[in-house]
Design a protein around this motif. Structure first.
Motif, PDB file in Angstrom:
ATOM      1  N   PHE A 109      -1.042  -6.984 -22.706  1.00  0.00           N
ATOM      2  CA  PHE A 109       0.081  -7.461 -21.912  1.00  0.00           C
ATOM      3  C   PHE A 109       0.632  -8.782 -22.447  1.00  0.00           C
ATOM      4  N   ARG A 110      -0.037  -9.381 -23.424  1.00  0.00           N
ATOM      5  CA  ARG A 110       0.445 -10.636 -24.009  1.00  0.00           C
ATOM      6  C   ARG A 110       1.758 -10.406 -24.738  1.00  0.00           C
ATOM      7  N   ILE A 111       2.751 -11.246 -24.460  1.00  0.00           N
ATOM      8  CA  ILE A 111       4.076 -11.078 -25.041  1.00  0.00           C
ATOM      9  C   ILE A 111       4.025 -11.220 -26.560  1.00  0.00           C
ATOM     10  N   THR A 112       3.245 -12.171 -27.056  1.00  0.00           N
ATOM     11  CA  THR A 112       3.167 -12.357 -28.511  1.00  0.00           C
ATOM     12  C   THR A 112       2.582 -11.128 -29.192  1.00  0.00           C
ATOM     13  N   LYS A 113       1.572 -10.512 -28.582  1.00  0.00           N
ATOM     14  CA  LYS A 113       0.972  -9.316 -29.171  1.00  0.00           C
ATOM     15  C   LYS A 113       1.909  -8.118 -29.078  1.00  0.00           C
ATOM     16  N   VAL A 114       2.654  -8.031 -27.987  1.00  0.00           N
ATOM     17  CA  VAL A 114       3.632  -6.947 -27.850  1.00  0.00           C
ATOM     18  C   VAL A 114       4.693  -7.060 -28.941  1.00  0.00           C
ATOM     19  N   LEU A 115       5.209  -8.268 -29.142  1.00  0.00           N
ATOM     20  CA  LEU A 115       6.227  -8.469 -30.170  1.00  0.00           C
ATOM     21  C   LEU A 115       5.663  -8.207 -31.569  1.00  0.00           C
ATOM     22  N   GLY A 116       4.393  -8.552 -31.761  1.00  0.00           N
ATOM     23  CA  GLY A 116       3.762  -8.252 -33.044  1.00  0.00           C
ATOM     24  C   GLY A 116       3.652  -6.754 -33.283  1.00  0.00           C
ATOM     25  N   THR A 117       3.345  -6.021 -32.231  1.00  0.00           N
ATOM     26  CA  THR A 117       3.268  -4.562 -32.344  1.00  0.00           C
ATOM     27  C   THR A 117       4.628  -3.974 -32.678  1.00  0.00           C
ATOM     28  N   VAL A 118       5.667  -4.485 -32.035  1.00  0.00           N
ATOM     29  CA  VAL A 118       7.023  -3.993 -32.314  1.00  0.00           C
ATOM     30  C   VAL A 118       7.394  -4.280 -33.762  1.00  0.00           C
ATOM     31  N   ALA A 119       7.074  -5.478 -34.235  1.00  0.00           N
ATOM     32  CA  ALA A 119       7.423  -5.846 -35.607  1.00  0.00           C
ATOM     33  C   ALA A 119       6.742  -4.951 -36.629  1.00  0.00           C
ATOM     34  N   SER A 120       5.536  -4.465 -36.302  1.00  0.00           N
ATOM     35  CA  SER A 120       4.819  -3.583 -37.232  1.00  0.00           C
ATOM     36  C   SER A 120       5.132  -2.108 -37.023  1.00  0.00           C
ATOM     37  N   GLY A 121       6.072  -1.822 -36.110  1.00  0.00           N
ATOM     38  CA  GLY A 121       6.446  -0.430 -35.856  1.00  0.00           C
ATOM     39  C   GLY A 121       5.411   0.339 -35.069  1.00  0.00           C
ATOM     40  N   GLY A 122       4.651  -0.352 -34.229  1.00  0.00           N
ATOM     41  CA  GLY A 122       3.564   0.301 -33.512  1.00  0.00           C
ATOM     42  C   GLY A 122       3.934   0.930 -32.188  1.00  0.00           C
ATOM     43  N   LEU A 123       5.169   0.806 -31.742  1.00  0.00           N
ATOM     44  CA  LEU A 123       5.559   1.426 -30.477  1.00  0.00           C
ATOM     45  C   LEU A 123       5.756   2.925 -30.675  1.00  0.00           C
ATOM     46  N   ASP A 124       5.095   3.731 -29.843  1.00  0.00           N
ATOM     47  CA  ASP A 124       5.207   5.187 -29.965  1.00  0.00           C
ATOM     48  C   ASP A 124       6.385   5.754 -29.191  1.00  0.00           C
ATOM     49  N   HIS A 125       6.798   5.070 -28.119  1.00  0.00           N
ATOM     50  CA  HIS A 125       7.876   5.597 -27.265  1.00  0.00           C
ATOM     51  C   HIS A 125       8.899   4.500 -26.978  1.00  0.00           C
ATOM     52  N   PRO A 126       9.559   3.978 -27.987  1.00  0.00           N
ATOM     53  CA  PRO A 126      10.444   2.817 -27.759  1.00  0.00           C
ATOM     54  C   PRO A 126      11.616   3.121 -26.841  1.00  0.00           C
ATOM     55  N   THR A 127      12.240   4.286 -26.990  1.00  0.00           N
ATOM     56  CA  THR A 127      13.414   4.598 -26.165  1.00  0.00           C
ATOM     57  C   THR A 127      13.032   4.748 -24.699  1.00  0.00           C
ATOM     58  N   LEU A 128      11.979   5.487 -24.424  1.00  0.00           N
ATOM     59  CA  LEU A 128      11.545   5.687 -23.042  1.00  0.00           C
ATOM     60  C   LEU A 128      11.172   4.360 -22.402  1.00  0.00           C
ATOM     61  N   ILE A 129      10.409   3.542 -23.109  1.00  0.00           N
ATOM     62  CA  ILE A 129       9.988   2.249 -22.566  1.00  0.00           C
ATOM     63  C   ILE A 129      11.193   1.357 -22.296  1.00  0.00           C
ATOM     64  N   ALA A 130      12.112   1.295 -23.246  1.00  0.00           N
ATOM     65  CA  ALA A 130      13.280   0.425 -23.088  1.00  0.00           C
ATOM     66  C   ALA A 130      14.141   0.855 -21.903  1.00  0.00           C
ATOM     67  N   LEU A 131      14.339   2.154 -21.727  1.00  0.00           N
ATOM     68  CA  LEU A 131      15.176   2.632 -20.617  1.00  0.00           C
ATOM     69  C   LEU A 131      14.501   2.391 -19.274  1.00  0.00           C
ATOM     70  N   LEU A 132      13.185   2.556 -19.207  1.00  0.00           N
ATOM     71  CA  LEU A 132      12.469   2.252 -17.969  1.00  0.00           C
ATOM     72  C   LEU A 132      12.586   0.770 -17.619  1.00  0.00           C
TER      73      LEU A 132
END
Length: 663
Positions: free
Chosen positions: A194-217
């Motif tokens: 849940f840490r914002i820095t770790k979330v952003l790090g995951t996004v930067a490395s392309g680690g999000l599996d469901h970016p569209t669904l998460i963003a729309l929610l």
């Protein structure tokens, strides 16, 4: 004292002030006002110190694990970058001004102690959202603001409007919070934290599996909290609360939280081009629709409410083109001049001797009666209209410039379609904003309404605050020069093309509205105030629609009537009737959601009363009837018992013989 310690104290002090205010409100009323003002002022000073130490450079991070969860950890974390530092200063400034202002505005209110404590808690919750480095801790502040808004909007709970508005604000925002919560858990599951820095790090490395669904929610929660289409309908009705609360909600808390959340997690949304286009469309519809609706309102606070919705649309538009620097710049600029607009409107309302009267059609000769509100509101309206050199020009230009860069392919932070959508909608909204701002100024300060009784000068605590907020409304726009580090190093220097287009369209809106007002004023010069039927555009249906839209209360023995010199009616033409009621979106929601739920509730009530209760009553009645029959058989007469025994014996013998014969 370390920067981390100072940052912890910033949200903690207003919270402690709120707790102390609630405890001492009845037993020691003399401490209520100091407990409301001093903790918030101290938090503002500490927020400034944190911003100075942070300096817009490396983010300040600190964390401690709250409790082992066995899976995704939850941490009490701070993450203070340049955006967080500046937004915290804005929250502290506006909250301090609101608390000081309220000591005069609500000086005779018997519920002031609880009001002041809730404002402090509201402030603390927003500061928690701003500084939080963990999404769950952020969610705590997010939800505390929701419950605070419920109580504060419903402060005048004696009135049905306030009760309905508080419930509507709570339910509509919760409607967005449900998918928002699901999105947060989905995001943490993909990122493993849940840490914002770790979330952003995951996004930067392309680690999000469901970016569209998460963003729309997540966008659903943002739309509800920041009053964006289609979940914006609660904000105009929330004007039933005290005016200082409106200033706090619109300028620094609640609605700013959604924009700030997207700015903080913008890479999550940029991971999905679909989400960015949806965000752009949401911003465009919000900007255009709110501008038209504002042009048709008679209640001054509802005009400002729709104005807030539109300006938040500019901020979400900037985020839709991937420029969080421009979005936060406009958030800060808007916070100053919108707080000033609401507090100046509060002075106007207070001068009329009431906390709710705000119909511009009733206003007359206010320039001389409330000169402080007149001059400061003029400054704020010029900033809202984006006339240089006022602050709104620089921040709004930053949004338009960012959209133009994306639309013309100079940057790839967002899809080109999003750039064009935001740019066109922003330019259209520039005309509409100038039109409704000019109309508000003309009707409020040069109107033909009924002159209200003069209640004397306003308390000094109210008028001083107006001049304090006038300074950033005039000068904050120049911060694009010395403060680039706080905006991701973004060059916020105005672009010539969009500056000329935006300012030119704003001037067109001003000139056209002034011309329409002169025309309608000349036509209405011979019409007595209140003679609605004499005006060709004023039919009973329109009056009813506007009365519903404005919630305008009775003013003495003069019934509500629209001002025949109102230029909004001429400018909007046949759209005026629909814009006055928010294009019937409330009726649509009522038909799609409220009535089906009510019908379902009616069916459940029918089944409960007529089926379930009937079964329960029957289940109890049968044993009672059997018992009654047995009780009647117990007569105490021995001859009756012997006769019944002999009769039973005969019946059994006959039955046995019949069975034997049959066999």
């Amino acid at each position: 004292m370390t920067t981390t310690t100072l940052a912890v104290l910033v949200p903690l002090l207003p919270f402690l002030g709120a707790a102390a205010g609630l405890l001492l409100g009845r037993t020691a009323p003399g401490f209520v006002r100091p407990l409301a003002v001093l903790p918030t002022l101290t938090a503002l000073v500490l927020a400034v110190l944190v911003a100075v130490r942070q300096g817009g450079d490396q983010a300040v991070d600190a964390a401690t694990e709250l409790t082992p969860t066995g899976s995704v950890p939850i941490e009490l974390a701070l993450h203070i970058d340049g955006f967080a530092a500046l937004v915290a200063v804005l929250v502290g400034l506006v909250a301090s001004c609101v608390q000081i202002y309220s000591t005069g505005y609500l000086r005779d209110d018997p519920r002031y102690p609880s009001y002041a404590a809730l404002v402090s808690l509201f402030t603390s919750a927003m500061l928690l959202v701003v500084y939080s480095g963990d999404l769950i801790v952020l969610l705590v502040g997010w939800e505390i603001m929701g419950i605070c808004s419920y109580f504060l909007v419903g402060h005048y709970w004696e009135t049905p409007e306030a009760r309905a508005a508080s419930i509507k604000a709570f339910l509509v925002t919760k409607l967005g919070d449900v998918p928002f919560l699901i999105g947060l858990f989905a995001l943490a599951t993909d990122a493993g934290s849940f840490r914002i820095t770790k979330v952003l790090g995951t996004v930067a490395s392309g680690g999000l599996d469901h970016p569209t669904l998460i963003a729309l929610l997540l966008l659903a929660g943002v739309a509800g909290k920041s009053a964006q289409f289609p979940l914006h309908t609660w904000l105009p009705d929330a004007m039933a609360g005290p005016t200082p609360v409106s200033a706090l909600i619109h300028a620094a808390t609640m609605v700013a939280a959604g924009v700030y959340f997207v700015a903080r997690l913008l890479p999550v949304f940029q991971a999905s081009s679909v989400a960015m286009v949806v965000l752009a469309v949401m911003a465009a519809v919000t900007m255009a629709g709110s501008g038209l609706a504002a042009l048709a309102q008679d209640d001054i606070k509802r005009v400002l409410a729709y104005s807030t919705i539109g300006q938040l649309g500019y901020m979400t538009g900037a985020l839709a083109v991937g420029d969080r620097g421009a979005a936060v710049f406009h958030l800060l600029s808007h916070g100053a001049f919108k707080a000033l607009l609401f507090l100046a409107a509060g002075v106007i309302i207070h001068a009329s001797g009431t906390n709710s009267l705000a119909a511009m059609s009733r206003m007359k000769d206010l320039r001389t009666r409330v000169p402080d509100a007149y001059w400061t509101m003029t400054v704020a309206l010029l900033a809202l209209t984006a006339i240089p050199p006022f602050s709104g020009f620089f921040s709004k230009e930053a949004v338009l410039g960012a959209a133009e860069h994306v639309a013309t392919g100079h940057t790839e932070h967002a899809p080109g379609a999003a750039g064009w959508i935001v740019l066109v909608a922003g330019l259209v909204s520039a005309v509409l904003t100038a039109a409704y701002a000019t109309r508000l100024w003309l009707l409020a300060f040069r109107g033909r309404g009924v002159e209200a009784p003069d209640h004397g000068r306003q308390p000094l605590t109210m008028t001083v605050v107006l001049w304090v907020l006038a300074v950033p409304s005039l000068a904050f726009g120049l911060a694009y020069g010395p403060l680039p580090g706080w905006f991701d190093g973004r060059d916020l220097t105005p672009v010539l093309t969009t500056s000329v287009l935006g300012t030119g369209l704003a001037l067109v809106g001003v000139i056209v509205t002034y011309g329409a007002w002169k025309h309608t004023s000349a036509m209405a010069a011979q019409i007595p105030v209140g003679a609605v039927a004499a005006h060709p555009d004023a039919d009973a249906g329109l009056v009813e629609a506007e009365a519903i839209a404005s919630h305008a209360p009775a003013y003495g023995d003069v019934a509500y009537t629209p001002d025949p010199a109102d230029p909004g009616r001429l400018l909007l033409g046949p759209l005026h009737r629909h814009a006055a009621v928010g294009f019937h979106l409330g009726a649509v929601y009522s038909a799609l959601f409220v009535r089906p739920v009510q019908a379902g509730a009616t069916l459940v009530r029918f089944l409960d009363r007529e089926v379930v209760d009937t079964y329960v009553r029957g289940a109890g009645a049968l044993p009672r009837w059997l018992g009654e029959a047995v009780r009647r058989a117990q007569t105490g007469n021995l001859q009756t018992y012997v006769s019944a025994l002999l009769a039973g014996t005969v019946v059994l013998v006959v039955a046995a013989l019949l069975v034997a014969t049959g066999a």
